[in-house]
Design an enzyme around this catalytic site. Structure first.
Site, PDB file in Angstrom:
ATOM      1  N   GLU A 171      -1.049   2.618 -13.828  1.00 50.61           N
ATOM      2  CA  GLU A 171      -0.675   1.210 -13.961  1.00 50.61           C
ATOM      3  C   GLU A 171      -1.217   0.526 -15.211  1.00 50.61           C
ATOM      4  OE1 GLU A 171      -1.513  -0.901 -10.342  1.00 50.61           O
ATOM      5  OE2 GLU A 171       0.072   0.118  -9.265  1.00 50.61           O
ATOM      6  N   GLU A 178       2.116   5.805  -5.445  1.00 54.72           N
ATOM      7  CA  GLU A 178       1.475   4.884  -4.493  1.00 54.72           C
ATOM      8  C   GLU A 178       2.539   4.126  -3.726  1.00 54.72           C
ATOM      9  OE1 GLU A 178      -1.347   2.053  -6.059  1.00 54.72           O
ATOM     10  OE2 GLU A 178      -2.342   3.603  -7.249  1.00 54.72           O
TER      11      GLU A 178
HETATM   12  C1  FCB Z   1      -2.314  -0.758  -7.037  1.00 53.73           C
HETATM   13  C2  FCB Z   1      -3.542  -0.025  -7.544  1.00 53.73           C
HETATM   14  C3  FCB Z   1      -4.361   0.580  -6.453  1.00 53.73           C
HETATM   15  C4  FCB Z   1      -4.447  -0.310  -5.231  1.00 53.73           C
HETATM   16  C5  FCB Z   1      -3.087  -0.771  -4.812  1.00 53.73           C
HETATM   17  C6  FCB Z   1      -3.085  -1.627  -3.579  1.00 53.73           C
HETATM   18  O1  FCB Z   1      -1.934  -1.704  -7.981  1.00 53.73           O
HETATM   19  O2  FCB Z   1      -3.171   0.999  -8.431  1.00 53.73           O
HETATM   20  O3  FCB Z   1      -5.614   0.907  -6.982  1.00 53.73           O
HETATM   21  O4  FCB Z   1      -5.331  -1.325  -5.462  1.00 53.73           O
HETATM   22  O5  FCB Z   1      -2.479  -1.458  -5.857  1.00 53.73           O
END
Ligand code: FCB
Length: 454
Positions: A164, A359
């Site tokens: 990110e 994620e």
């Molecule tokens: C993302 C992050 C991760 C976590 C999630 C909820 O932006 O990469 O570390 O905090 O959100």
């Protein structure tokens, strides 16, 4: 059809969010340690990652839980300043030992490690040298990558360079709402972005040099722009919006952060890029694309939610509010399962690389009930719906390599401290007791069936 036979069902974590042991065994501070402590702290309730889930000392128990969960792969990040306390130079053997032990424990339990080299916790020593603004920053990251590749590359094959960049650069150095809490000019941001891309490229080259059969990817994020209806006009409008840069929120987009890495060029035709951004890039920036654009094995994306768009009378994208009462997670993020359908679909169409969902997950108001258990039907329902959407994309031919649920454990949720719970496992921070939530068992059965009955 549906999910591939070798689908990587996994969970994700990151170093600063779970490890703790912040001042132990030679680790030096990252920008997050600094941000949590300076000026009385910038985190909700004054929380810090000093202890977090104490995973540094409890990794064996955590790997045992992963074994019970039945995951095929575990995505975790390394603490750069645990391995290189000065960010560059001397290696801290105790840091290497910790990750060696973790990797060996994973392999003994049949779990494929997937290392994220950098998940936001930039070494503070390098921050003092200008961090991503320093022209040497790409080489620092390449050197760190070399240390990692040489130490673990005999056993670890899956690597993600950066997690990110929108957040660690955009929120960290432009909005100022993440560590290190700076507010730089657009001019500086362009240089940082470019250096970050060079760091990515040099890191991929380094991994390929030292790790045989490496599988390398990149993990940006972005809210998905989804069509309001299935009409061709709405789909085209949503896709157009998803693949453009909104000048009012320029840090949140796909193309600026991914086109150079995957396509070998900046989004030159985008009006924001052409009119406001390009002028700040280094002269002859195109020449660097040979380094920046390295062949990747997968394109990762962190996807949590999306917004609805339709075509206006002229066919241009027009934002549409979610229906009144649309569900929200505990931290207020909208529940929009189709994001896991449209996101992979649009991204696959543009980048033609296998997609990895690096994620996805949610924060819930989890609590230990009188029966001693943690019942989290909302997490089960959310994940079920999102996985159904992902499966639909797979059925339609999008090549999806895997899905990492965020997260294994409740953990330090950055600026929100410990007030948000994202885990399949509940953590009692007073005792460090781990309690499997109902979703843990549910996810295990999904993995067992390779998602067949979703
Ligand atoms: C993302 C992050 C991760 C976590 C999630 C909820 O932006 O990469 O570390 O905090 O959100």
């Amino acid at each position: 059809m549906a999910f591939r036979k070798d689908f990587l069902w996994g969970v994700g974590t990151s170093a600063y969010q779970i490890e703790g042991a912040a001042m132990e065994d030679g680790r030096s501070p990252s920008v997050w340690d600094q941000y949590c402590h300076e000026d009385g702290g910038h985190i909700k309730c004054g929380h810090t990652g000093d202890v977090a889930c104490d995973h540094y000392h409890r990794y064996k128990e955590d790997v045992e839980l992963m074994r019970q969960l039945g995951i095929k792969s575990y995505r975790f990040s390394l603490s750069w300043s645990r391995i290189l306390p000065n960010g560059i130079g001397a290696v801290n053997q105790k840091g290497i030992d910790f990750y060696n032990n973790l990797i060996d424990a994973l392999l003994e339990n049949g779990i494929t490690p997937c290392i994220t080299l950098f998940h936001w916790d930039y070494p503070y020593e390098l921050q003092k040298k200008g961090a991503w603004l320093n022209p040497e920053s790409a080489d620092w990251f390449a050197y760190y990558t070399e240390v990692v590749a040489k130490a673990f590359g005999d056993r670890v094959k899956w690597f993600i360079t950066l997690n990110e960049p929108q957040c660690f650069l955009g929120m960290g150095y432009y909005d100022g709402c993440n560590a290190p809490g700076k507010r730089h000019s657009l001019e500086d941001m362009a240089l940082m972005l470019h250096n970050m891309f060079l760091a990515h490229g040099k890191s991929v080259i380094t991994i390929r040099k030292y790790v045989q059969d490496a599988k390398v990817g990149y993990a940006p994020t972005c809210g998905v722009n989804m069509p309001l209806t299935n009409s061709a006009a709405d789909i085209a409008a949503a896709k157009k919006q998803y693949l453009s840069i909104d000048p009012a929120a320029w840090i949140w987009n796909v193309v600026l952060w991914s086109d150079p890495v995957v396509l070998g060029r900046y989004p030159e035709e985008d009006p924001f890029f052409a009119q406001q951004f390009r002028r700040y890039l280094p002269e002859n920036y195109e020449d660097d694309m040979q380094i920046i654009c390295q062949p990747l094995d997968f394109y990762g994306q962190n996807i949590y939610n999306g917004s609805l768009w339709q075509a206006d009378a002229a066919g241009e994208p027009m934002w549409t509010a979610n229906p009144v009462g649309n569900p929200r997670t505990a931290n207020g993020w909208p529940v929009t399962p189709d994001a896991l359908y449209w996101g992979p679909k649009f991204l696959y169409e543009r980048y033609r690389l296998p997609i990895m969902i690096t994620e996805n997950g949610l924060s819930c108001h989890d609590m230990v009930s009188l029966d001693g258990k943690v019942h989290d039907p909302n997490r089960i329902d959310f994940t079920h719906r999102y996985l159904q959407a992902l499966k639909r994309a797979a059925n339609e031919g999008v090549d999806i390599l895997g899905y990492y649920h965020w997260s294994l454990l409740d953990n330090f949720e950055w600026g929100a401290g410990y007030t948000e719970r994202f885990g399949l496992i509940y953590v009692d921070y007073a005792t460090q007791e781990r309690i499997k939530k109902d979703s843990f068992d549910w996810y295990r059965s999904v993995i067992e069936e390779n998602g067949e009955y979703l």
